[in-house]
Every structure is written in C-alpha cells, then in structure tokens.
Scaffold this motif. Structure first.
Motif, PDB file in Angstrom:
ATOM      1  N   THR A 129     -25.827 -69.984 -72.590  1.00 10.41           N
ATOM      2  CA  THR A 129     -24.444 -69.627 -72.261  1.00 10.41           C
ATOM      3  C   THR A 129     -24.273 -69.133 -70.818  1.00 10.41           C
ATOM      4  N   PRO A 130     -23.479 -69.837 -69.995  1.00  7.12           N
ATOM      5  CA  PRO A 130     -23.270 -69.402 -68.609  1.00  7.12           C
ATOM      6  C   PRO A 130     -22.758 -67.964 -68.482  1.00  7.12           C
ATOM      7  N   ARG A 131     -21.845 -67.541 -69.375  1.00  8.34           N
ATOM      8  CA  ARG A 131     -21.330 -66.170 -69.240  1.00  8.34           C
ATOM      9  C   ARG A 131     -22.476 -65.170 -69.335  1.00  8.34           C
ATOM     10  N   ILE A 132     -23.451 -65.444 -70.208  1.00  5.15           N
ATOM     11  CA  ILE A 132     -24.579 -64.515 -70.360  1.00  5.15           C
ATOM     12  C   ILE A 132     -25.484 -64.585 -69.129  1.00  5.15           C
TER      13      ILE A 132
ATOM     14  N   PHE B  89     -24.130 -75.813 -76.207  1.00  5.57           N
ATOM     15  CA  PHE B  89     -24.960 -74.856 -75.472  1.00  5.57           C
ATOM     16  C   PHE B  89     -25.709 -75.579 -74.349  1.00  5.57           C
ATOM     17  N   TYR B  90     -25.972 -74.871 -73.251  1.00  6.49           N
ATOM     18  CA  TYR B  90     -26.611 -75.457 -72.066  1.00  6.49           C
ATOM     19  C   TYR B  90     -28.136 -75.459 -72.210  1.00  6.49           C
ATOM     20  N   GLN B  91     -28.741 -76.398 -71.506  1.00  5.94           N
ATOM     21  CA  GLN B  91     -30.207 -76.427 -71.428  1.00  5.94           C
ATOM     22  C   GLN B  91     -30.659 -75.333 -70.449  1.00  5.94           C
ATOM     23  N   PRO B  92     -31.873 -74.755 -70.672  1.00  8.56           N
ATOM     24  CA  PRO B  92     -32.354 -73.701 -69.756  1.00  8.56           C
ATOM     25  C   PRO B  92     -32.361 -74.144 -68.290  1.00  8.56           C
ATOM     26  N   GLU B  93     -32.686 -75.427 -68.044  1.00  8.87           N
ATOM     27  CA  GLU B  93     -32.740 -75.908 -66.647  1.00  8.87           C
ATOM     28  C   GLU B  93     -31.356 -75.853 -65.995  1.00  8.87           C
ATOM     29  N   ASP B  94     -30.318 -76.213 -66.767  1.00  8.79           N
ATOM     30  CA  ASP B  94     -28.957 -76.150 -66.212  1.00  8.79           C
ATOM     31  C   ASP B  94     -28.553 -74.699 -65.958  1.00  8.79           C
ATOM     32  N   LEU B  95     -28.956 -73.827 -66.888  1.00  6.61           N
ATOM     33  CA  LEU B  95     -28.630 -72.405 -66.698  1.00  6.61           C
ATOM     34  C   LEU B  95     -29.366 -71.850 -65.486  1.00  6.61           C
ATOM     35  N   ALA B  96     -30.594 -72.357 -65.240  1.00  9.36           N
ATOM     36  CA  ALA B  96     -31.349 -71.907 -64.068  1.00  9.36           C
ATOM     37  C   ALA B  96     -30.572 -72.262 -62.792  1.00  9.36           C
ATOM     38  N   HIS B  97     -29.922 -73.442 -62.783  1.00  7.51           N
ATOM     39  CA  HIS B  97     -29.103 -73.802 -61.618  1.00  7.51           C
ATOM     40  C   HIS B  97     -27.933 -72.836 -61.460  1.00  7.51           C
ATOM     41  N   ILE B  98     -27.362 -72.422 -62.597  1.00  2.00           N
ATOM     42  CA  ILE B  98     -26.237 -71.467 -62.529  1.00  2.00           C
ATOM     43  C   ILE B  98     -26.734 -70.109 -62.002  1.00  2.00           C
ATOM     44  N   VAL B  99     -27.970 -69.730 -62.379  1.00  2.00           N
ATOM     45  CA  VAL B  99     -28.549 -68.485 -61.843  1.00  2.00           C
ATOM     46  C   VAL B  99     -28.644 -68.592 -60.323  1.00  2.00           C
ATOM     47  N   MET B 100     -29.198 -69.715 -59.836  1.00  2.00           N
ATOM     48  CA  MET B 100     -29.379 -69.892 -58.388  1.00  2.00           C
ATOM     49  C   MET B 100     -28.018 -69.884 -57.670  1.00  2.00           C
TER      50      MET B 100
ATOM     51  N   LEU C 161     -36.396 -66.674 -56.955  1.00  2.00           N
ATOM     52  CA  LEU C 161     -37.354 -67.786 -57.045  1.00  2.00           C
ATOM     53  C   LEU C 161     -36.970 -68.693 -58.221  1.00  2.00           C
ATOM     54  N   PRO C 162     -37.216 -70.029 -58.083  1.00  2.00           N
ATOM     55  CA  PRO C 162     -36.814 -70.954 -59.143  1.00  2.00           C
ATOM     56  C   PRO C 162     -37.408 -70.606 -60.507  1.00  2.00           C
ATOM     57  N   GLU C 163     -38.685 -70.142 -60.529  1.00  2.00           N
ATOM     58  CA  GLU C 163     -39.270 -69.846 -61.853  1.00  2.00           C
ATOM     59  C   GLU C 163     -38.613 -68.609 -62.485  1.00  2.00           C
ATOM     60  N   ALA C 164     -38.153 -67.691 -61.640  1.00  2.00           N
ATOM     61  CA  ALA C 164     -37.447 -66.508 -62.163  1.00  2.00           C
ATOM     62  C   ALA C 164     -36.097 -66.946 -62.732  1.00  2.00           C
ATOM     63  N   ALA C 165     -35.450 -67.896 -62.032  1.00  2.00           N
ATOM     64  CA  ALA C 165     -34.159 -68.406 -62.510  1.00  2.00           C
ATOM     65  C   ALA C 165     -34.350 -69.099 -63.860  1.00  2.00           C
ATOM     66  N   LEU C 166     -35.465 -69.825 -63.997  1.00  2.00           N
ATOM     67  CA  LEU C 166     -35.708 -70.523 -65.264  1.00  2.00           C
ATOM     68  C   LEU C 166     -35.956 -69.523 -66.397  1.00  2.00           C
ATOM     69  N   THR C 167     -36.658 -68.422 -66.091  1.00  2.00           N
ATOM     70  CA  THR C 167     -36.886 -67.405 -67.124  1.00  2.00           C
ATOM     71  C   THR C 167     -35.544 -66.863 -67.622  1.00  2.00           C
ATOM     72  N   ILE C 168     -34.633 -66.607 -66.706  1.00  2.00           N
ATOM     73  CA  ILE C 168     -33.300 -66.127 -67.126  1.00  2.00           C
ATOM     74  C   ILE C 168     -32.621 -67.224 -67.951  1.00  2.00           C
ATOM     75  N   GLY C 169     -32.714 -68.472 -67.469  1.00  2.00           N
ATOM     76  CA  GLY C 169     -32.104 -69.609 -68.178  1.00  2.00           C
ATOM     77  C   GLY C 169     -32.602 -69.735 -69.611  1.00  2.00           C
ATOM     78  N   GLN C 170     -33.894 -69.417 -69.801  1.00  2.00           N
ATOM     79  CA  GLN C 170     -34.467 -69.544 -71.146  1.00  2.00           C
ATOM     80  C   GLN C 170     -34.007 -68.423 -72.078  1.00  2.00           C
ATOM     81  N   ARG C 171     -33.556 -67.327 -71.490  1.00  2.00           N
ATOM     82  CA  ARG C 171     -33.217 -66.178 -72.342  1.00  2.00           C
ATOM     83  C   ARG C 171     -31.724 -65.890 -72.389  1.00  2.00           C
ATOM     84  N   ALA C 172     -30.918 -66.860 -71.938  1.00  2.00           N
ATOM     85  CA  ALA C 172     -29.476 -66.590 -71.827  1.00  2.00           C
ATOM     86  C   ALA C 172     -28.672 -67.259 -72.930  1.00  2.00           C
ATOM     87  N   ARG C 173     -29.289 -67.520 -74.068  1.00  2.00           N
ATOM     88  CA  ARG C 173     -28.586 -68.041 -75.240  1.00  2.00           C
ATOM     89  C   ARG C 173     -27.739 -69.270 -74.932  1.00  2.00           C
TER      90      ARG C 173
END
Ligand SMILES: Nc1ncnc2c1ncn2[C@@H]1O[C@H](COP(=O)(O)OP(=O)(O)OP(=O)(O)O)[C@@H](O)[C@H]1O
Ligand SMILES: [Mg+2]
Length: 348
Positions: free
Chosen positions: A223-226, A187-198, A209-221
């Motif tokens: 998983t990049p697909r999520i 499973f990915y770290q929230p910070e890596d998922l935040a990069h995928i969001v961006m 915004l980066p903090e919004a991307a991190l919020t998504i990263g923290q709640r995406a299990r």
C-alpha cells in the motif's frame, strides 16, 4: 480533509487546487509518470483519457475500487489534470439529502470530473438522482409540496462521475451498470513500492539506498499510503539518531521501533491473529467478537486489516467467521506465541 460549509448549500470538500498547498511538504503524484506501479490499469486509463481529450468529450463515468490507500483518489486527480478539466471531490456520507447532490450537479461545468468517495455509502434516494444524471445529464426535481407539487427536469452539463469504493459488493446493480469503465486497483508489488519510497525520499531530500527502499516496500502491506507513512517515520528516526543516509540497518531498526514486523504486520494485525489462535484455537470467530476483543471498530478490522491478511494467506473468511488456514497455524504459533512445533522440538 478540509470542509467548506456553504450556509444554504451542501457541505462540499475543497477542490484539489485549494488543498495541495497545505500539504506542499508531502509529495503527491500529479501526472501519469509520477503514478508508479498499477501498470495495467494505468495504461488502460491513459488510452481512455487520451481518446476523450482527442474527441473533446467528457471521459466516460468510471468506478475505481480497491482497498484503502492504493491510489484511487490520486488517480482521479491525475485524470482531471491530464484532461485539463476541473475536479470536484465529495464523499457519499456527507450527501445525506437529494438536495445536497442536486446542488453539486447543477453547478458542475462541462467535462468536469465529480469524484464521489465511498460511493457505496450513498443513501438510496440520493443514488437514484445519479441514474438520470449519469445517463442523460439531467435530474428531475420536485418543486412544492402536496397537491401543488410538480416535477421539473433540470438539464446538466455533460460531466464525468468517478466513484471510488473499497467495497464493490455493496454497490447496487443499477448504479454499477451505469459506469462505462470499472477498474480494480490491486495491492502493489514490493518493487513498485520501493520506487515510491525512492520518489518520496528524493522529494524530502534524504539519501536512501535501493535495498533499504526494497525492505520498506516488502513491509508496507502492498500500500503506497503505508509506504509514505513509513518513510516519513524512518526519516524522523534517522534524523534523531544522526544517520545521514537511509540504509537497511536504519530501516530495520526503525521498523522494529514502529512495531512493523518482517511480514508487514502491525500491532493490530498481530492482536487479531493472536486472539484467533490463542482464544479460538485458530477459529472460526465472528467479526463482532474480534472487534470486542481487540477494542477496535469493525470497519477498521474489515477494511484495513483483513484485505491484507487475506491476501497474504494468514486469514480466511468463511460463513462461520474468520479463521487461520490450518497450514499457517504452526508458523503463527511460533511467530506470535513463541511456541515451537513438534517437528522443531525433535531437533532439540
Ligand atoms: N501509484 C502511486 N504512486 C505514487 N504514490 C501513490 C500512488 N498511489 C497512491 N500514492 C500515494 O499514496 C497515498 C494514498 O493514495 P490515495 O489517497 O489516492 O488512496 P485511496 O485509494 O484514495 O485511499 P482511500 O480508499 O483511503 O480513499 C497518497 O498520498 C498518494 O500520493
Ligand atoms: Mg481516497
């Protein structure tokens, strides 16, 4: 996935080149630089790919395992691109007869990558065809029937098999040992998922915004697909409500609207945990019972929900079934049943 049905040949999935145009509105990583996170695995694979390219040999056979949506198929496609070799994708459940696999193997070109998804689901006799194909680049086929039947050896082009699975425990020993490279995607770290969001927000042309991307990263299990699913739904939400930038407020509102809570749990996760808590006092409870109570099939619970719940420590597996760890029970009672703990009640 699109299927191409060849009348007398095997059912084959269309090659990467043929499918990408249909999804041109969705970003797909096409090189190692676009493939974010998974640094350790990526760095190792880069070395193997570079070495194979320098020698002009086919890449060694590779087994990729990890829960759904972590990027196994994506990584295999990137390897083919980087090696500049053809990529053919198929899935074990459609390879029902040995002839299906032999037809694919016999048409494979030198150094081509054959990707077999869900490789743990290959029927035994089809799997056995792979043994000599992987080891000696040949297959033995029986021609004719009864007393007149004879076995002939069919040489194959040297190729690379990449097998993907969500369940290594179901891969037989003989098959597993034939893979020169075995890598696990975690499973990915929230910070890596935040990069995928961006990355995806940039591709869709929506400011985030980066903090919004991190919020998504923290709640995406993890998983990049999520992540990709959430960012597209957040975009819909922002568009309908006339927000022209994705900030934390928009993300929080959208996630509440989508039913994804602050731990990244969705409706089904919460239903599973609520049943274990309310009806079985924390467990243990069998998978069949959980499936019946939630109305979901066993595979989805086992392959999609459980790996994440196990990882974040809200569930444990034991020989007697699934249970919630004792120390998480008060937290989940509060969260899911709205009950306060004895310690809290003293505060009132
Ligand atoms: N490291 C990554 N960086 C950016 N995007 C990624 C990454 N990994 C996966 N993705 C994206 O996430 C989605 C899911 O990835 P993919 O289909 O490769 O997962 P998978 O492991 O093959 O899943 P399954 O087990 O269900 O087949 C893809 O759309 C892909 O573009
Ligand atoms: Mg896949």
């Amino acid at each position: 996935m699109i299927e191409k049905k060849d009348l007398d040949g095997p059912v084959e999935l269309l090659s990467m080149q043929e499918t990408t145009d249909d999804f041109a509105t969705i970003f797909e990583p096409s090189c190692f630089d676009d493939y974010l996170g998974q640094h350790e695995v990526k760095n190792k694979i880069k070395v193997f790919v570079t070495a194979s390219k320098m020698r002009g040999d086919p890449l060694d056979h590779m087994l990729l395992f990890g829960p759904p949506g972590l990027g196994k198929t994506t990584l295999a496609k990137i390897m083919a691109k980087e090696l500049n070799v053809p990529f053919r994708i198929t899935s074990a459940p459609i390879l029902e007869r040995t002839g299906d696999l032999v037809a694919i193997l016999s048409s494979i070109t030198a150094r081509e990558i054959l990707f077999i998804d869900e490789i743990h689901r290959l029927p035994k006799n089809v799997e056995e065809i792979l043994y000599s194909a992987m080891e000696n680049f040949c297959v033995d086929v029986i021609i004719g029937q009864g007393a007149g039947a004879k076995s002939i050896r069919l040489p194959l082009q040297p190729f690379t098999l990449i097998g993907a699975t969500t369940k290594t425990s179901l891969i037989s020993g003989p098959l597993q040992t034939r893979f020169g490279i075995v890598e696990r995607l975690d499973f990915y770290q929230p910070e890596d998922l935040a990069h995928i969001v961006m990355q995806n927000a940039d591709f869709m042309g929506i400011p985030c915004l980066p903090e919004a991307a991190l919020t998504i990263g923290q709640r995406a299990r993890g998983t990049p697909r999520i992540v990709k699913r959430i960012i597209r739904r957040v975009r819909d939400f922002a568009q309908v409500h006339n927000y022209n930038i994705i900030d934390t407020t928009v993300v929080n509102q959208a996630l509440t609207f989508l039913g994804i809570d602050e731990d990244g749990l969705n409706k089904l996760d919460r239903a599973i945990l609520t049943h274990i808590l309310q009806d079985f006092d924390g467990g243990p409870v069998g998978l069949d019972t959980l499936a019946a109570m939630t109305g979901e099939d066993k595979e989805s619970i086992e392959d999609v929900c459980e790996p994440f719940l196990l990882r974040i420590g809200l569930l444990q597996k034991s020989p007697r079934g699934r249970q919630i760890p004792a120390k998480k029970i008060p937290y989940l009672r509060r969260k899911l049943l709205g009950q306060i703990t004895p310690e809290q009640s003293e505060l009132f």
